[in-house]
Design an enzyme around this catalytic site. Structure first.
Site, PDB file in Angstrom:
ATOM      1  N   TRP A 154       0.787  -1.232   0.000  1.00 34.63           N
ATOM      2  CA  TRP A 154       0.000   0.000   0.000  1.00 34.63           C
ATOM      3  C   TRP A 154       0.817   1.279   0.000  1.00 34.63           C
ATOM      4  CZ3 TRP A 154       1.646   1.834   4.628  1.00 34.63           C
ATOM      5  CH2 TRP A 154       1.791   0.937   5.695  1.00 34.63           C
ATOM      6  N   ASN A 155       2.114   1.202   0.175  1.00 37.89           N
ATOM      7  CA  ASN A 155       2.800   2.490   0.391  1.00 37.89           C
ATOM      8  C   ASN A 155       3.051   3.299  -0.881  1.00 37.89           C
ATOM      9  OD1 ASN A 155       4.631   0.455  -0.180  1.00 37.89           O
ATOM     10  ND2 ASN A 155       6.282   1.435   0.934  1.00 37.89           N
ATOM     11  N   LYS A 178      -2.494  -7.834  -8.479  1.00 38.21           N
ATOM     12  CA  LYS A 178      -3.283  -7.884  -7.240  1.00 38.21           C
ATOM     13  C   LYS A 178      -2.758  -6.751  -6.356  1.00 38.21           C
ATOM     14  CE  LYS A 178      -4.361  -9.002  -3.128  1.00 38.21           C
ATOM     15  NZ  LYS A 178      -4.315  -7.653  -2.562  1.00 38.21           N
ATOM     16  N   GLY A 231       6.047  -6.617  -0.404  1.00 39.53           N
ATOM     17  CA  GLY A 231       5.244  -6.573   0.812  1.00 39.53           C
ATOM     18  C   GLY A 231       6.075  -6.975   2.010  1.00 39.53           C
ATOM     19  N   GLY A 232       5.394  -7.362   3.068  1.00 37.77           N
ATOM     20  CA  GLY A 232       6.083  -7.733   4.303  1.00 37.77           C
ATOM     21  C   GLY A 232       6.766  -9.092   4.191  1.00 37.77           C
ATOM     22  N   GLU A 253      10.386  -8.472  -2.947  1.00 36.04           N
ATOM     23  CA  GLU A 253      10.920  -7.208  -2.406  1.00 36.04           C
ATOM     24  C   GLU A 253      10.264  -7.021  -1.046  1.00 36.04           C
ATOM     25  OE1 GLU A 253      13.208  -5.446  -3.606  1.00 36.04           O
ATOM     26  OE2 GLU A 253      13.266  -5.825  -5.748  1.00 36.04           O
ATOM     27  N   LEU A 254      11.035  -7.209   0.011  1.00 34.41           N
ATOM     28  CA  LEU A 254      10.431  -7.307   1.346  1.00 34.41           C
ATOM     29  C   LEU A 254      10.849  -6.136   2.241  1.00 34.41           C
ATOM     30  CD1 LEU A 254      10.832 -11.169   1.610  1.00 34.41           C
ATOM     31  CD2 LEU A 254       8.941  -9.866   0.633  1.00 34.41           C
ATOM     32  N   CYS A 287       9.950   0.981   2.624  1.00 33.73           N
ATOM     33  CA  CYS A 287      10.753  -0.199   2.921  1.00 33.73           C
ATOM     34  C   CYS A 287      12.201   0.192   3.209  1.00 33.73           C
ATOM     35  CB  CYS A 287      10.685  -1.174   1.754  1.00 33.73           C
ATOM     36  SG  CYS A 287      11.084  -0.395   0.183  1.00 33.73           S
ATOM     37  N   GLU A 388      10.805  -4.458  11.853  1.00 35.26           N
ATOM     38  CA  GLU A 388      10.365  -3.354  11.006  1.00 35.26           C
ATOM     39  C   GLU A 388       9.099  -2.730  11.597  1.00 35.26           C
ATOM     40  OE1 GLU A 388       8.588  -4.182   7.148  1.00 35.26           O
ATOM     41  OE2 GLU A 388       9.872  -2.659   6.267  1.00 35.26           O
TER      42      GLU A 388
HETATM   43  P1  NAD Z   1       1.655  -7.143   3.101  1.00 34.85           P
HETATM   44  O1  NAD Z   1       2.676  -8.217   3.058  1.00 34.85           O
HETATM   45  O2  NAD Z   1       0.658  -7.145   4.186  1.00 34.85           O
HETATM   46  O3  NAD Z   1       0.800  -7.131   1.751  1.00 34.85           O
HETATM   47  C1  NAD Z   1       1.428  -7.007   0.484  1.00 34.85           C
HETATM   48  C2  NAD Z   1       0.488  -7.546  -0.574  1.00 34.85           C
HETATM   49  O4  NAD Z   1       0.368  -8.955  -0.391  1.00 34.85           O
HETATM   50  C3  NAD Z   1      -0.930  -6.983  -0.531  1.00 34.85           C
HETATM   51  O5  NAD Z   1      -1.399  -6.797  -1.848  1.00 34.85           O
HETATM   52  C4  NAD Z   1      -1.702  -8.090   0.158  1.00 34.85           C
HETATM   53  O6  NAD Z   1      -3.068  -8.115  -0.164  1.00 34.85           O
HETATM   54  C5  NAD Z   1      -1.005  -9.306  -0.405  1.00 34.85           C
HETATM   55  N1  NAD Z   1      -1.189 -10.549   0.370  1.00 34.85           N
HETATM   56  C6  NAD Z   1      -1.502 -10.678   1.683  1.00 34.85           C
HETATM   57  N2  NAD Z   1      -1.569 -11.986   2.011  1.00 34.85           N
HETATM   58  C7  NAD Z   1      -1.288 -12.689   0.898  1.00 34.85           C
HETATM   59  C8  NAD Z   1      -1.172 -14.075   0.593  1.00 34.85           C
HETATM   60  N3  NAD Z   1      -1.379 -15.011   1.515  1.00 34.85           N
HETATM   61  N4  NAD Z   1      -0.853 -14.443  -0.663  1.00 34.85           N
HETATM   62  C9  NAD Z   1      -0.626 -13.511  -1.614  1.00 34.85           C
HETATM   63  N5  NAD Z   1      -0.715 -12.184  -1.391  1.00 34.85           N
HETATM   64  C10 NAD Z   1      -1.042 -11.780  -0.144  1.00 34.85           C
HETATM   65  O7  NAD Z   1       2.473  -5.778   3.046  1.00 34.85           O
HETATM   66  P2  NAD Z   1       1.913  -4.287   3.205  1.00 34.85           P
HETATM   67  O8  NAD Z   1       1.553  -4.097   4.634  1.00 34.85           O
HETATM   68  O9  NAD Z   1       0.910  -4.011   2.138  1.00 34.85           O
HETATM   69  O10 NAD Z   1       3.218  -3.439   2.851  1.00 34.85           O
HETATM   70  C11 NAD Z   1       4.181  -3.125   3.778  1.00 34.85           C
HETATM   71  C12 NAD Z   1       5.378  -4.041   3.637  1.00 34.85           C
HETATM   72  O11 NAD Z   1       5.874  -3.965   2.304  1.00 34.85           O
HETATM   73  C13 NAD Z   1       6.517  -3.628   4.517  1.00 34.85           C
HETATM   74  O12 NAD Z   1       7.095  -4.752   5.129  1.00 34.85           O
HETATM   75  C14 NAD Z   1       7.512  -2.993   3.560  1.00 34.85           C
HETATM   76  O13 NAD Z   1       8.839  -3.022   3.981  1.00 34.85           O
HETATM   77  C15 NAD Z   1       7.291  -3.797   2.337  1.00 34.85           C
HETATM   78  N6  NAD Z   1       7.752  -3.058   1.160  1.00 34.85           N
HETATM   79  C16 NAD Z   1       8.894  -3.475   0.516  1.00 34.85           C
HETATM   80  C17 NAD Z   1       9.368  -2.765  -0.565  1.00 34.85           C
HETATM   81  C18 NAD Z   1      10.613  -3.197  -1.308  1.00 34.85           C
HETATM   82  O14 NAD Z   1      10.784  -2.783  -2.454  1.00 34.85           O
HETATM   83  N7  NAD Z   1      11.474  -4.008  -0.737  1.00 34.85           N
HETATM   84  C19 NAD Z   1       8.696  -1.623  -0.997  1.00 34.85           C
HETATM   85  C20 NAD Z   1       7.558  -1.227  -0.304  1.00 34.85           C
HETATM   86  C21 NAD Z   1       7.084  -1.964   0.771  1.00 34.85           C
END
Ligand code: NAD
Length: 495
Positions: A154-155, A178, A231-232, A253-254, A287, A388
């Site tokens: 979401w960021n 997605k 994502g996370g 990318e976490l 991130c 984090e």
């Molecule tokens: P999140 O992991 O909660 O969600 C990310 C995405 O994954 C969303 O679209 C979510 O709906 C989806 N998702 C959730 N459960 C799933 C599953 N079981 N299977 C498949 N998809 C699923 O992350 P967030 O809270 O949206 O974002 C914040 C995180 O993203 C932070 O940890 C941040 O560091 C990371 N991030 C990393 C980068 C990078 O480039 N390394 C950039 C931005 C954000």
């Protein structure tokens, strides 16, 4: 009561609600109120989107198109995004609460990814392999992987999507997106531009809804070749495990817990500005947040007092206003998480030097704000230094010398980024060598570019986005052997 705006998905070139007809609201973090509705998709929609992407990959106009024509579509899409940047940025701000100034700058920069990968599309080359076997012609082809599922957080919804979409399309893949359930609107708005640019139906599709519900349906779909995920790390690990069941390709990318290191030979005022931008820009929801500030002990008091003085003046408010410097946290659960970490830090014995609360200023009560927060007296074994937070919370950790700075910086499960502030040329060159992180900035912080590979070491991820390296993540190599001899020799002996 006025009806909320509704955004629809695009599957196989057609805008549509979900198969079940259900909707869910998307909330504005500044007002705390719903401002639009999105299709609440389930496995049936995920399946329809993957099937459409698979059809578009194996038949119709897309696989028949030359790489040059693909590149032109990408460049055209880049131009359309530039045209509509302001409107797309405003949608993002309503969804994620980040500053309009930052989002407009970000969306205006996104076309570069489409222009760059548009240019790269027809420079993907195989090779003719010198043959050690007589009368054999051997060459390689670089072929697209197939259907890519792009999962975004979401960021920075559109920027992080562009990092996946542009190289995937340049490589000739088709895509199902997605987006995060908290910030899907700009992605759905982008689909109109993808149509206008002239991409064939089914090449790019969207599915909105909740990760836990449709994530598995997408990731485990047998017709999906690759998952490009941001994502996370817990979600990333679940996606990775599921993808492994069918030996799918992944890019992950976490998260991060990046160390921003200030040496006593640095320009201190510049370093303080770098530390502020590293943690309070985007309310710390990046991130690459420099959430661990390592400061050489001799200058630690001076840096700390300057930081507190600058951060104290940060103006919290409406992210649409040009004078606002810090906006709300994007989601209510995320604000609870940030406040929880502030309590943890206090209980661990860290000293709260600034902030640490929900602000009580008038006009902010309805939004999900957290004050810019600075902790001193942090040691690297505290949870506030190891996990984090993804919010405006800075931990200051003192160090004595270079070896100790390196040891603390590298003592993390993450390795996304690091910063070094120094006046020494030797340190500017040797410190990046010693830091275990995918990106190291020296006397700057938070610079990214379409030209420069980006990705994590350790638990911060696998694979690279941006730069030439990223297109490799969407390609596979086929080797072709052509026998030029007039007869086939002994069939029982390997050639
Ligand atoms: P999140 O992991 O909660 O969600 C990310 C995405 O994954 C969303 O679209 C979510 O709906 C989806 N998702 C959730 N459960 C799933 C599953 N079981 N299977 C498949 N998809 C699923 O992350 P967030 O809270 O949206 O974002 C914040 C995180 O993203 C932070 O940890 C941040 O560091 C990371 N991030 C990393 C980068 C990078 O480039 N390394 C950039 C931005 C954000």
């Amino acid at each position: 009561m006025t009806a909320l705006a509704r955004f629809e998905n695009t599957i196989d070139g057609r805008t549509q609600p979900s198969a079940s007809g259900r909707w869910f609201p998307t909330l504005n973090p500044y007002t705390g109120a719903a401002w639009a509705e999105l299709p609440w998709c389930d496995g049936a929609d995920a399946d329809a989107a993957v099937e459409a992407a698979h059809r578009a990959f194996i038949s119709g106009d897309w696989p028949a198109m030359t790489a040059t024509a693909r590149g032109k579509l990408l460049r055209h899409l880049g131009d359309l995004i530039a045209r509509d940047a302001q409107a797309l940025a405003e949608i993002e701000v309503r969804d994620n609460g980040k500053l309009l100034a930052e989002m407009v700058g970000q969306v205006r920069y996104i076309p570069e990814w489409f222009h760059y990968y548009g240019g790269l599309a027809d420079k993907i080359e195989g090779a003719v392999i010198p043959s050690d076997k007589p009368q054999m012609f051997t060459y390689t082809r670089r072929e697209p992987l197939g259907v890519v599922v792009a999962i975004t957080p979401w960021n920075s919804p559109l920027l992080l999507l562009a990092w996946k979409l542009a190289p995937a399309l340049a490589a000739g893949c088709t895509v199902v997106i997605k987006p995060s359930e908290f910030t899907s609107c700009s992605t759905l708005a982008l689909m109109a531009l993808i149509k206008e640019a002239g991409f064939p139906d089914g090449v790019v599709n969207t599915v909105t809804g909740f990760g836990a519900e449709i994530g598995a349906a997408l990731v485990s779909h047998p017709k999906v070749a690759k998952i490009a995920f941001t994502g996370g790390d817990a979600t990333g690990a679940a996606v990775y495990a599921q993808a492994a069941q069918q030996i799918k390709h992944v890019t992950l990318e976490l998260g991060g817990k990046s160390a921003n290191i200030i040496f006593d030979d640095a320009q201190i005022d510049d370093a303080v500005r770098g530390a502020i931008s590293g943690i309070f820009a985007a309310s710390g929801q990046t991130c690459i947040a420099g959430s661990r500030l390592l400061v050489q002990r001799r200058i630690c008091d001076e840096v700390t007092s300057k930081l507190v003085a600058v951060a104290r003046t940060a103006k919290l408010g409406d992210p649409m206003q040009a004078t606002t410097q810090v906006g709300p946290i994007t989601t209510q659960p995320q604000r609870e998480k940030v406040l929880g970490y502030i309590d943890i830090a206090r209980n661990e014995g860290a000293t709260c030097l600034l902030g640490g609360r929900i602000p009580d200023a008038p006009g902010l009560a309805q939004g999900w704000f957290v004050e810019p927060t600075i902790f001193g007296g942090v040691s690297n074994d505290m949870r506030i230094a190891r996990e984090e937070v993804f919010g405006p919370v800075l931990s200051i950790i003192p160090f004595d010398d270079e070896d100790e700075a390196v040891a603390i910086a590298n003592d993390s499960i993450y390795g996304l980024a690091a910063g070094v502030w120094t006046g020494s040329i030797r340190r500017a060159i040797t410190m990046p060598d010693r830091l275990r992180a995918g990106t190291v900035w020296v006397n700057t912080y938070r610079a990214v570019s379409y030209l420069a590979p980006f990705g994590g070491y350790k638990k911060s991820g696998i694979g690279r986005e941006s730069g030439k390296a990223a297109i490799e993540e969407y390609l596979q190599t086929k080797t072709v052997w052509i026998n030029l001899a007039s007869s086939v020799p002994d069939p029982f002996v390997m050639r």
